[in-house]
Design an enzyme around this catalytic site. Structure first.
Site, PDB file in Angstrom:
ATOM      1  N   SER A 255      63.467  29.821  16.755  1.00 12.83           N
ATOM      2  CA  SER A 255      63.009  29.177  15.532  1.00 12.83           C
ATOM      3  C   SER A 255      63.117  30.135  14.354  1.00 12.83           C
ATOM      4  O   SER A 255      63.835  31.133  14.430  1.00 12.83           O
ATOM      5  CB  SER A 255      61.575  28.675  15.719  1.00 12.83           C
ATOM      6  OG  SER A 255      61.192  27.827  14.661  1.00 12.83           O
ATOM      7  N   ASN A 256      62.423  29.868  13.266  1.00 13.74           N
ATOM      8  CA  ASN A 256      62.444  30.747  12.096  1.00 13.74           C
ATOM      9  C   ASN A 256      61.087  30.691  11.404  1.00 13.74           C
ATOM     10  O   ASN A 256      60.208  29.950  11.818  1.00 13.74           O
ATOM     11  CB  ASN A 256      63.587  30.351  11.151  1.00 13.74           C
ATOM     12  CG  ASN A 256      63.458  28.914  10.685  1.00 13.74           C
ATOM     13  OD1 ASN A 256      62.524  28.562   9.959  1.00 13.74           O
ATOM     14  ND2 ASN A 256      64.378  28.063  11.123  1.00 13.74           N
ATOM     15  N   TYR A 257      60.937  31.461  10.329  1.00 15.99           N
ATOM     16  CA  TYR A 257      59.638  31.619   9.672  1.00 15.99           C
ATOM     17  C   TYR A 257      59.293  30.552   8.628  1.00 15.99           C
ATOM     18  O   TYR A 257      58.332  30.717   7.883  1.00 15.99           O
ATOM     19  CB  TYR A 257      59.571  32.991   9.005  1.00 15.99           C
ATOM     20  CG  TYR A 257      59.442  34.137   9.974  1.00 15.99           C
ATOM     21  CD1 TYR A 257      58.290  34.299  10.729  1.00 15.99           C
ATOM     22  CD2 TYR A 257      60.471  35.062  10.130  1.00 15.99           C
ATOM     23  CE1 TYR A 257      58.166  35.361  11.613  1.00 15.99           C
ATOM     24  CE2 TYR A 257      60.348  36.126  11.016  1.00 15.99           C
ATOM     25  CZ  TYR A 257      59.191  36.266  11.754  1.00 15.99           C
ATOM     26  OH  TYR A 257      59.064  37.309  12.618  1.00 15.99           O
TER      27      TYR A 257
END
Ligand code: CTP
Ligand code: CA
Length: 225
Positions: A33-35
């Site tokens: 995923s990512n932030y």
């Protein structure tokens, strides 16, 4: 602010917004995923609803409350997000892709939990569908497609490339400096580029304010349609 309703070109229009990150499963307990916090997409959905739009917010996993008068559809993966968005391809007047969609997903999903084994491990990734480009490619002249381009400072050219390549009506170039702009923070510095060649640089401001300014610009575009 129910008082805002009825004064806007967005009143009664269907606005679909994607927000947040996507999660791409590796196995039953892990994902890529990512932030992305989802704040910009949620601010846009909230602002559009206050102007009386019929808002559908397709969101990846985020820790944010659903804005008033917004229909929220929770998804995890890019493929699920695409499936949800496709349902509104024909009906929506304005599509805003504010989600940080993972560009790749693991080729295979393994049920259960992968045990550690060797010193290195390879996960083969395959490309995800481009949700925004998919909408833009099939849109009719009355519909607007808007995207974001989060780029490191000075990389405006990439945003312009995306505007053209994805056949968008507008792109919000968002500088990523890790401090006042980008993921997880409440402020943003965006520059709006439109298909007809305009460039509008906004100062650093709250994402909520930036959302309003974007909708103001989009209303002007809807006026011309
Ligand atoms: N986007 C999307 N679906 C994808 C990838 C991106 O809908 N699979 C949308 C994003 O929501 C954003 C825009 O496309 O509005 C640009 O995303 P970005 O990641 O900046 O660009 P990419 O085209 O993915 O190119 P790259 O990551 O290589 O810079
Ligand atoms: Ca990307």
């Amino acid at each position: 602010e129910l008082g805002d309703i009825g004064k806007s070109l967005l009143t009664g229009r269907q606005v679909v917004v994607t927000a947040g990150p996507t999660r791409e499963k590796i196995d039953g307990v892990r994902f890529i995923s990512n932030y992305s916090s989802g704040k910009m997409g949620f601010a846009l959905a909230c602002a559009a609803a206050r102007r009386g739009a019929e808002v559908v917010l397709v969101s990846g996993p985020v820790a944010l409350p659903t804005p008033d008068r917004v229909e929220r559809i929770d998804v995890e993966s890019a493929e699920e997000m695409e499936e949800a968005v496709t349902r509104f391809h024909q009906s929506c007047d304005l599509f805003i892709g504010a989600a940080a969609v993972a560009d790749y997903r693991p080729e295979t999903f393994r049920a259960g939990k992968i045990k550690k084994n060797n010193e290195t491990m390879d996960i083969r990734l395959v490309r995800n569908p481009d949700i925004l480009a998919g909408f833009a490619a099939q849109k009719t002249p009355g519909q607007l497609a808007v995207g974001f381009a989060l780029e490191t400072e000075g990389n405006e050219a990439y945003a312009l490339e995306k505007l053209q390549a994805k056949q968008l009506d507008m792109i919000a170039f968002n500088t990523y400096d890790g401090k006042s702009s980008g993921f997880e923070v409440d402020t943003n510095q965006i520059t709006l580029f439109t298909a007809d060649g305009t460039r509008t640089e906004l100062p650093v401001m709250e994402k909520k304010e930036a959302a309003k300014r974007m909708l103001d610009a989009l209303e002007k575009m809807l006026e011309k349609k």
